[in-house]
Structure formats: structure tokens, C-alpha cells
Design a protein around this motif. Structure first.
Motif, short mmCIF file in Angstrom:
data_model
loop_
_atom_site.label_atom_id
_atom_site.label_comp_id
_atom_site.label_asym_id
_atom_site.label_seq_id
_atom_site.Cartn_x
_atom_site.Cartn_y
_atom_site.Cartn_z
N ASP A 1 0.85 -1.19 0.00
CA ASP A 1 0.00 0.00 0.00
C ASP A 1 0.89 1.24 0.00
OD1 ASP A 1 -2.15 1.70 0.33
OD2 ASP A 1 -2.54 1.17 2.42
N LYS B 1 0.52 4.61 2.02
CA LYS B 1 -0.37 5.22 3.01
C LYS B 1 -0.38 6.75 2.99
CE LYS B 1 -2.15 1.87 5.64
NZ LYS B 1 -1.40 0.89 6.38
N GLY C 1 -6.27 6.56 4.05
CA GLY C 1 -6.75 5.17 4.01
C GLY C 1 -5.93 4.33 3.04
N TYR D 1 -5.75 -9.45 7.75
CA TYR D 1 -4.81 -8.61 7.02
C TYR D 1 -3.66 -8.28 7.96
CZ TYR D 1 -3.51 -3.85 5.26
OH TYR D 1 -2.87 -2.71 4.84
N GLU E 1 0.01 -3.65 12.32
CA GLU E 1 -1.41 -3.72 12.68
C GLU E 1 -2.04 -4.98 12.10
OE1 GLU E 1 -4.10 -1.01 10.73
OE2 GLU E 1 -3.03 -1.13 8.84
N ASN F 1 -5.71 -6.15 10.51
CA ASN F 1 -7.06 -5.76 10.10
C ASN F 1 -7.84 -7.04 9.91
OD1 ASN F 1 -6.58 -2.96 10.06
ND2 ASN F 1 -5.61 -3.14 8.05
N ARG G 1 -10.26 -7.78 7.75
CA ARG G 1 -11.03 -7.69 6.51
C ARG G 1 -10.06 -7.50 5.36
NH1 ARG G 1 -8.83 -2.87 5.66
NH2 ARG G 1 -8.55 -1.68 7.56
N GLY H 1 -7.99 -5.62 2.52
CA GLY H 1 -7.38 -4.30 2.49
C GLY H 1 -7.95 -3.44 1.38
N ASP H 2 -7.92 -2.15 1.60
CA ASP H 2 -8.36 -1.21 0.59
C ASP H 2 -7.27 -0.15 0.47
OD1 ASP H 2 -9.56 0.76 -0.92
OD2 ASP H 2 -11.50 0.63 0.08
N PRO H 3 -6.52 -0.04 -0.60
CA PRO H 3 -6.79 -0.52 -1.96
C PRO H 3 -6.06 -1.81 -2.37
CG PRO H 3 -5.10 1.16 -2.05
CD PRO H 3 -5.40 0.94 -0.59
N GLU H 4 -5.48 -2.57 -1.44
CA GLU H 4 -4.75 -3.78 -1.84
C GLU H 4 -5.65 -4.75 -2.62
OE1 GLU H 4 -4.65 -2.37 1.12
OE2 GLU H 4 -2.75 -2.69 2.15
N1 GLY Z 1 -4.78 -0.34 2.98
C1 GLY Z 1 -4.94 -0.17 4.35
C2 GLY Z 1 -6.13 -0.78 4.92
O1 GLY Z 1 -6.91 -1.43 4.24
O2 GLY Z 1 -6.34 -0.62 6.10
#
Ligand code: GLY
Ligand code: AMP
Length: 425
Positions: free
Chosen positions: A211, A213, A225, A268, A282, A284, A286, A288-291
Motif C-alpha cells: 500500500d 499510506k 486510508g 490482514y 497492525e 485488520n 477484513r 485491504g483497501d486498496p490492496e
Molecule cells: N490499505 C490499508 C487498509 O486497508 O487498512
């Protein structure tokens, strides 16, 4: 397993558009729905702009005879959507969602189960936090709860640390998410995102991605994000991958088992690779956005089938297309601060707005469709994704497409998405 399913995707971003686009081609799909969706999702799914409260979602699921729910953003999961609905939901329980919902929980979990992460301290009193940072350099101040990717302040000097503590704990710019802070050492290295499909002991990796950031080129400016991503990345070689598996995923699974937390969904891992060693920045809970927008165009297999098999507890071997995928985020003026909305998006042709065109896929994030036209409706507006045999070619394809085909007033984007990988090549 039923042969054909009604699927509901929750969310309204580029990630959810990518998930819908991929599921649309599934041989297991009967009908695809999305709440609340966006301008682009409405081209591939039945979009219902109802307020996405848990009660409304439950009613919708019953009315439309939904067989499976796929939540995009963390908020639904942290609020307990998986526990609340009576149909299979691809995402962890409320309890397990604390891995993302509370940085304090996640850091303590990592410490307990010996998962490599930056050294840290936790504070619920701003005075004690300020006392701790006195005369220190290079620390990262993180609000405990959800802050849409904006609750982390990487600080070189004490002055910036004090500002961050004030914003989080005294001004409460993130509300109760800032009741506690984690203060951790700043790690110097390169970041990578690893997405794992996890069901108790069974795990299946997606290809590694990266990503971007910060809002400006060269990783400058405040965190967002995510301004763009590419996949795969050679940053994660086989040796590092093995360490991620042994020191992070296996230890995490062991910890979840001991804590009696059942996890089924996407996990994630936001990683910093420091001299070939992976550290968790970190978790996550769910996609990833935009991965996801960069990863899914390379996936050969049927995503819905994969999700169903993961939920049944299978470990899978996924098939991937060759080459690289690059995703560039087009953002509204002002993002990640206050941003403008309602600007008309000008595409060179109607067809361009509709996902696939030559080697490009356009995923919509903050867009709204009105009378056949698209308007900006969020901070991150569009994700332009391209796939080519090399990272260099993929970058060229995406950037020349943007210059020639898309424009809205105030549009800004990073020009260096994937550049680190191009240099590595
Ligand atoms: N790309 C960072 C996220 O989805 O949190
Ligand atoms: P997080 O939400 O915890 O992943 O943090 C958001 C971003 O802040 C990360 O993607 C990194 O760019 C940066 N960051 C977080 N923690 C650290 C750390 N300990 N050292 C260096 N950068 C960090």
C-alpha cells in the motif's frame, strides 16, 4: 452447499466494487446485492441505498433470501454483524474483531503470544503519556479504537508527540477511540500487506502487496486510508514469507485457540520489514483497501467458491495470473482532510466509467450516479487498476490512462505507486 447463492456485499468503497466485480463472474452466484454500494457497484450489483444498520441489514437478508453476507469495512464486523445475522457471514465475530477494533488489545495479544511487533507502552492518562515521551525521538502515537486509518501519528520530535496526544486524548478528535493510546517505537523499513484467508487452524495466503499510506509522493504528508497499491511484491521473498508464516500466523492461530476466539474471514497483516525480519504494525480483520483492488484482478479462481470453501474449513492452493497489477487512487481536493463532494467525473467515454476497458479496470470508491452521470461522493473517488507483465509497463499503462481518460475538479493522486518495486526489478 447450495448450487447458486444470493450474495450481499456490505460497503461502498473501491474494495467492495472489486469484490462485486470478481463475484459477478462466479458460477455459484444467483443474485448479487450491495448495501449501500456506490455509482460503480450499481453497474454490477443490485444496490440498495438503505442505512446500513444491523437491524436494516437483517431485515434485508430475510426479505431478499440472502444466502451469504460479505462485509467490506471493519465497522460492520466490530459492531458484531457476524454474530447478529442468521446467515453465514464471511468475517470474524465481534470478539475476534478486537484485533483491529482495539490497538491495545492487539498489542497485548502480540506480546502475550510472542508475535514480533514494535515495543510499546499503553496510556489512559494524557499527563502520563506526555511524561513518558519527554526528551524522546521517533515514536508513534496511536489512538486505541477505529479512526478510518487516520489515528496514527508517526512523530520525529517531542513537539509533534505532544500535539498528537492532545488531539487524540484531550481534543478527542476521534471520540472515545482516543480514550487510550499506544505509544510505540518507530520502525524503519519497508511496509507490506499480507492477506490471509483464515478459518481456525486453516490458512491460505493471497499474494503479497504494498500500500502507499501517505498522501504525497515519496511517502510524504499525513496518512490516508491508502493512495494506491500493487501486487505482487518481491519485497516478500520465500525466506521472509516463511518467517511470516511461522512467527506471525502460526503464533496468532495458537493464541486465538488458547483465548477460545474463533476466527473465520480475512486477516490482514500490516507489516514492516526491517532487515528481512517481519514486524506486525497492525492487524485488520477484513480485505485491504486498496490492496484488494490490486490483488483480485490477478486471481484466476472463483472468489465466491474460495470463500465458501474457506468457510467449510478447507486449505486452498490458489491460482494467480502472471505479471503485476497496479492500482492508483484518485482523491478529492482536501483529502485526507476535509474534502469536496459533488464534482462531476468526466470520463473520455461512457464505456470507460464501466469497469473493464482494454487493460484497465476502473473501480469506483466515493462516487454517486445521477441521471446517467457520475459525481464525486467521498475522499477516495476512483481506483484505476492495470495489469501488465512488468511493474514498469503496468505503471505506464495506468498513468497514461488516467491522463487521457479521467478528470474531476480538484483531483489528485500519487505518481509513484509501484515505483519502489520498479526500482527493485
Ligand atoms: N490499505 C490499508 C487498509 O486497508 O487498512
Ligand atoms: P497502523 O494503522 O497501525 O498500521 O499505522 C498506520 C501507518 O502508520 C502504517 O502503515 C505505517 O506507515 C505507520 N506506522 C505505524 N506504526 C509504525 C511504527 N511502529 N513504525 C513506523 N511506522 C509506523
Amino acid at each position: 452447499m447450495k448450487s447458486k447463492l444470493n450474495v450481499l456485499v456490505l460497503g461502498s468503497g473501491g474494495r467492495e466494487h472489486a469484490i462485486c466485480w470478481k463475484i459477478k463472474e462466479s458460477s455459484y452466484l444467483k443474485k448479487l446485492f450491495s448495501i449501500p454500494g456506490n455509482g460503480g457497484i450499481s453497474e454490477v450489483a443490485n444496490v440498495y441505498e438503505i442505512k446500513p444498520t444491523l437491524e436494516n441489514i437483517k431485515r434485508f437478508v430475510e426479505e431478499k433470501e440472502i444466502d451469504i453476507v460479505i462485509p467490506g469495512p471493519e465497522k460492520f464486523l466490530v459492531d458484531g454483524v457476524s454474530d447478529y445475522l442468521n446467515v453465514p457471514t464471511f468475517g470474524p465475530s465481534k470478539n475476534a474483531s478486537l484485533l483491529e477494533g482495539s490497538k491495545v488489545f492487539a498489542k497485548n495479544f502480540m506480546k502475550k503470544y510472542d508475535i514480533p511487533t514494535a515495543n510499546f507502552e499503553i496510556f489512559d492518562d494524557p499527563l502520563k503519556a506526555k511524561e513518558y515521551i519527554k526528551n524522546k525521538n521517533n515514536l508513534v502515537i496511536k489512538a486505541d479504537g477505529l479512526c478510518a486509518g487516520k489515528g496514527v501519528f508517526v512523530c520525529e520530535e517531542e513537539k509533534k508527540m505532544i500535539e498528537a496526544i492532545d488531539k487524540i486524548m484531550i481534543e478527542k478528535i476521534f471520540g472515545s477511540s482516543g480514550d487510550k493510546v499506544v505509544i510505540e517505537e518507530k520502525l524503519i523499513g519497508e511496509e507490506a500487506s499480507i492477506l490471509v484467508l483464515l478459518n481456525r487452524e486453516n490458512y491460505t495466503f493471497l499474494i503479497p502487496s504494498q500500500d502507499h499510506k501517505q498522501v504525497y509522493d515519496g511517502d510524504k504528508g499525513p496518512n490516508t486510508g491508502g493512495m494506491g497499491a500493487y501486487a505482487p511484491t518481491k519485497l516478500i521473498d520465500d525466506t521472509i514469507m516463511k518467517k511470516i508464516e511461522d512467527k506471525i500466523v502460526k503464533r496468532l492461530i495458537n493464541g486465538l485457540k488458547i483465548e477460545e476466539i474463533n476466527y473465520c474471514g480475512v486477516l490482514y497483516l500490516g507489516l514492516m520489514i526491517v532487515e528481512k525480519e517481519p514486524f506486525v504494525l497492525e492487524f485488520n480483520i477484513r480485505f485491504g483497501d486498496p490492496e484488494t483492488q490490486a490483488i483480485l484482478p490477478l486471481l484466476e479462481d472463483d472468489l465466491l467458491e474460495i470463500i465458501l470453501k474457506i468457510m467449510e474449513g478447507e486449505k486452498l492452493k490458489l491460482k494467480w495470473k502472471d505479471g503485476y497489477s497496479v492500482c492508483v487512487v484518485l482523491a478529492s481536493k482536501g483529502y485526507p482532510g476535509e474534502y469536496e463532494k459533488g464534482k462531476e467525473i468526466k470520463f473520455s467515454s461512457r464505456h470507460v466509467a464501466n469497469s473493464e476497458w482494454k487493460d484497465i479496470i476502473v473501480f469506483h470508491a466515493g462516487t454517486k450516479k445521477k441521471n446517467g452521470k457520475f459525481y464525486t461522493n467521498g475522499g477516495r473517488v476512483l481506483n484505476i487498476c492495470g495489469r501488465e507483465n512488468s511493474i514498469k509497463k503496468a505503471r505506464e499503462t495506468v498513468y497514461s490512462f488516467i491522463e487521457e481518460n479521467v478528470y474531476f475538479e480538484g483531483m489528485h493522486y500519487r505518481r509513484d505507486i509501484g515505483l519502489k518495486e520498479e526500482r527493485r526489478e
